[in-house]
Structures are given as structure tokens and as C-alpha cells.
Design an enzyme around this catalytic site. Structure first.
Site, PDB file in Angstrom:
ATOM      1  CD  GLU A 284      88.820 -85.970  31.881  1.00  0.00           C
ATOM      2  OE1 GLU A 284      89.287 -86.570  31.095  1.00  0.00           O
ATOM      3  OE2 GLU A 284      89.467 -84.994  31.907  1.00  0.00           O
TER       4      GLU A 284
ATOM      5  CB  CYS B 140      92.513 -85.905  29.101  1.00  0.00           C
ATOM      6  SG  CYS B 140      91.487 -84.629  29.136  1.00  0.00           S
TER       7      CYS B 140
END
Length: 452
Positions: A228, A262
Site C-alpha cells: 500500500e 496516502c
């Protein structure tokens, strides 16, 4: 080697942690491997009970754990408490759903009986970042441990205090020794850890560079990875949107955790008919956000976690301005603090458009129409998530196919939820966390076929 944990708000030392020696690390890895053989045999009902207890430990100690998050990486204290409580939620979720997720899957064939069973695989190494120091760990640990694997945590050095507290959560919950271990090591030990026979997979949340390096190492050792990585989420506003609601959502989507996420909205792609109104109202709302000591409950914008992060953001702002972006608000930096900043007339080719900006910087981008807005959204190396704001929800749903990202949210900021799979495409990584998908990443889906 020693690691210092430094409060980014005032520069004071929070903690000092000594790296494991080679012998100590080897012992921890061996004990993890041995612990797996016993842990895998613990009934699932008991494992679910333990993760449920872990959730209660988090709730019982939310004040203590939230304080450590804020001291080590500067997150506003109210957000730190919310993070700890979200970790408790993911523990509850897997306690309640793991039986269904891991149940045998019967498949009709010419056999008398054929089915898929779900077995644990062994030790799973988690390489985790500093921006959500508890949540990133628990969204991996809750499903992974409950499936019967053991966990090894290599956390970011500036949040080693959080890492120690996380190990204590599992100890207080009653987990057997060595089922979950915190490793205080430098990143140069990564390949040594991955190469160990007891480590069967790696999950990493972090930068594109870190993900690429870890995937390359794991590939050499034929071990699975889930990555990720970075993101540059688009926040698209159509002309028919409720602008006041869109602005409220947008401010949270960009400024939560001082922009250090993010999945934060980073590129605001506005159909030109509402560009001026949205930018004006967004700027007004951002000006009202209180900056200051993250331990103050009224603070919305704290420092960035490290000086180099603030320096990098400041460079991206200035580079974009040099290429023609309009500074609408902010733009100043003092140490780890970078004030909320809004850039207008951002276009492809500018740092604020092309790069991931990890901090309170909002890039305003003008689109000719809806089709152009999606074209601009797709003009990115990243693929974590997209938000669309509109009153025409059905049309927005039909447009989901236009987006290659791992998530598509309508009239809501992109966020992780234990009930929904989470992950990206392109250079945002691969694999999925959370929901059923998250627990399936680190199990052996074993085919069983029986004939008489």
C-alpha cells in the site's frame, strides 16, 4: 545503534530505543517460527476472543496511546484518539466475522467431496509507516493473527514508542508469547528478516521507493507481498454539486492529519463553472483552521512529522509556483510546521499535480467538463482513490468504470473502513487490506478433493 523519538512540535526527545543485536533478532525470528506451530492449532473461537480483548485494551487505554501518537508524530490529539478507537473497531470486526470468512468453501465436482479450506501460512512481516502508527498496524494484525499467523512488526523509527505500546496491547489481551513481536531494527536488516524461514509474507505501507525495494527482496526469496504505497487522489466537483457540502468534505479530505495521508484528496479537479466559488469557499474554510500545539484539543493543523517532510513539501510548493501555479494562500514554513497552502491554476507538469504531496497543500485544477475532469484524474501514476461530488448520484455511479483507482467515493472523502476492501492500483501498490479480502491475503487456500 540507538533511535531517538523526537516531538516534531517542540523538538524534545520523547524516547530512546536501542536496536536489537544480530543475535537478539535471530532469537526473535526463531521464536516467532516456533510460536506459529502452536498458535495455528489454537481454535479459531479462542483466537477471535483474543482479538476482541485487544480491542477492549485499546479502548481502555485510548488516552495513553493517543498521547504517544501525538508526541511522536504530531497528529492533533483528537485525531489520535479517533485513530485508536478505529483500531478497536477493526479488532471487533474480525472477532465477529472471521468464522464466516475462514469457513470451508464447498465446490461441486466429480469427487465425493471437494472444498477449499483456509490455513495460516506462518510469520508475516509488517513494515509500517509513521503517519497512522496504530491504525496501519492493526488493520494488518487483526486479520493476520486471527487467521492463525504470527506477526512481526518493523515500524518507522520515529514512532518506536507506538510500536512498543502496540506489542503491549497484545500482551495485555492475553496472546501467547512471541505471536506478535516488535522488532527495533534499522531498515538494512530487512532482507535478513525476509530471508528467514519462518517469514512467509511481507506487507508494507509506505513510499513507492520502499515498496519497490521490499518487493524486489521478497521476490528473490519467493515470498508474497502486499503493498500500500503513495497516492495523489483526485477530488472531482461537478457543476451540479452542493458546493457548501463539497467544501466541508474537501477540507477534511485534504487537511486530516495535517495532510499526511496516502488517501488524502490532493488534486481538486473542478469543472470550470464552479471553480471560482469552490476555491473562494475552500480558502475561507482553511483560513479558519487553528494551527498550533497538537496536544491542544482545539488544534486542527499540527507540525509535519519530520523536518525533511516539511522541506520537501515547501520545495514542491515553490517549484509549482515557478511553473505558473498561483499562490492563493499560505506557502510559508517554519521548522516542521508548514502552514496550510492553496495553489490555483495547477496543471499537469507541475509538482503539485504530478507528485504525491504529503502535507497541507491543496492543488486547484480547472476542468472544461466532466469528461475532462476524469481525464485529468487518470493522468497520474497513482491509483488509490477518487471522490466525485454531485447531486446526480446515479450518473456518478455509472462513471465508476472511468476510474482505474482502487476506490471510488461519491459525495464522501476516500477513507478506509474495516467492512470494505482497501488498496490501490498502478504505483499505489497491489493487494487488498480489510474486509474478507484482507484476511484472505495471508492464508493458504487449500484444495481438498476426496474420492472413495
Amino acid at each position: 545503534m540507538e533511535f531517538k523519538s523526537i516531538n516534531p512540535y517542540n523538538g524534545e526527545q520523547v524516547g530512546l530505543y536501542t536496536a536489537l543485536t544480530q543475535a537478539e533478532l535471530a532469537e526473535k525470528l526463531d521464536r516467532s517460527q516456533a510460536a506459529f506451530e502452536a498458535w495455528r492449532k489454537v481454535p479459531l473461537t479462542e483466537r477471535c476472543g483474543l482479538i476482541k480483548k485487544a480491542g477492549q485494551v485499546l479502548r481502555d487505554n485510548v488516552v495513553e496511546y493517543a498521547k504517544m501518537i501525538t508526541l511522536e508524530m504530531g497528529k492533533p490529539i483528537l485525531e489520535s484518539r479517533a485513530e485508536v478507537n478505529k483500531c478497536a473497531w477493526v479488532c471487533d470486526y474480525y472477532a465477529e466475522n472471521a468464522h464466516d470468512f475462514l469457513a470451508d468453501q464447498s465446490i461441486t465436482t466429480d469427487a465425493e467431496k471437494s472444498f477449499v479450506r483456509h490455513d495460516p501460512i506462518g510469520g508475516v512481516l509488517a513494515i509500517m509507516p509513521w503517519n497512522f502508527p496504530f491504525w496501519q498496524v492493526f488493520r494488518y494484525a487483526a486479520p493476520t493473527l486471527t487467521a492463525g499467523n504470527t506477526g512481526l512488526l518493523k515500524h518507522a523509527p520515529n514512532v518506536f514508542g507506538c510500536a512498543q505500546q502496540i506489542q503491549d496491547v497484545f500482551t495485555k489481551a492475553g496472546y501467547p508469547p512471541y505471536v506478535f513481536q516488535n522488532l527495533i531494527v534499522h531498515h538494512d536488516q530487512t532482507e535478513h528478516i525476509i530471508a528467514h524461514g519462518g517469514v512467509r509474507a511481507v506487507t508494507l505501507t509506505g513510499s513507492e521507493r520502499a515498496g519497490s525495494a521490499v518487493a524486489e527482496i521478497a521476490g528473490r526469496h519467493i515470498k508474497k507481498t502486499v503493498l500500500e504505497l503513495g497516492g495523489s487522489n483526485a477530488f472531482i466537483v461537478w457543476e451540479d454539486a452542493d458546493i457548501n457540502k463539497a467544501v466541508k468534505t474537501a477540507v477534511t479530505a485534504r487537511m486530516l492529519n495535517s495532510g499526511q495521508s496516502c488517501i488524502a484528496a490532493k488534486r481538486f479537479i473542478l469543472v470550470e463553472g464552479i471553480y471560482e466559488e469552490f476555491v473562494r469557499k475552500f480558502t475561507k474554510a482553511v483560513k479558519e483552521l487553528k494551527s498550533g500545539d497538537p496536544m491542544d484539543e482545539g488544534t486542527k493543523i499540527g507540525p509535519l512529522a519530520r523536518l525533511d517532510l516539511a522541506d520537501q513539501l515547501h520545495k514542491q510548493v515553490n517549484d509549482s509556483i515557478k511553473m505558473g501555479a498561483e499562490l492563493l494562500y499560505g506557502g510559508n514554513q517554519k521548522g516542521c510546521y508548514h502552514e496550510p497552502t492553496i495553489l490555483g491554476e495547477v496543471v499537469p507538469g507541475m509538482a503539485a499535480f504530478d507528485q504525491e504531496t504529503f502535507g497541507p497543500l491543496a492543488a486547484m485544477i480547472k476542468a472544461k467538463d466532466i469528461a475532462h475532469a476524469f481525464e485529468l484524474s487518470e493522468n497520474s501514476n497513482y491509483g488509490l482513490g477518487v471522490t466525485v461530488c454531485t447531486k446526480n448520484v446515479e450518473k456518478a455511479i455509472r462513471c465508476a468504470e472511468k476510474v482505474s483507482d482502487g476506490a471510488y467515493f461519491i459525495n464522501e472523502l476516500v477513507k478506509s473502513d474495516p467492512r470494505l476492501p482497501f488498496g490501490g492500483t498502478k504505483k499505489s501498490g497491489y493487494g487488498r487490506e480489510l474486509a474478507k479480502d484482507g484476511i484472505m491475503e495471508f492464508v493458504n487456500r487449500k484444495t481438498v478433493y476426496a474420492k472413495r
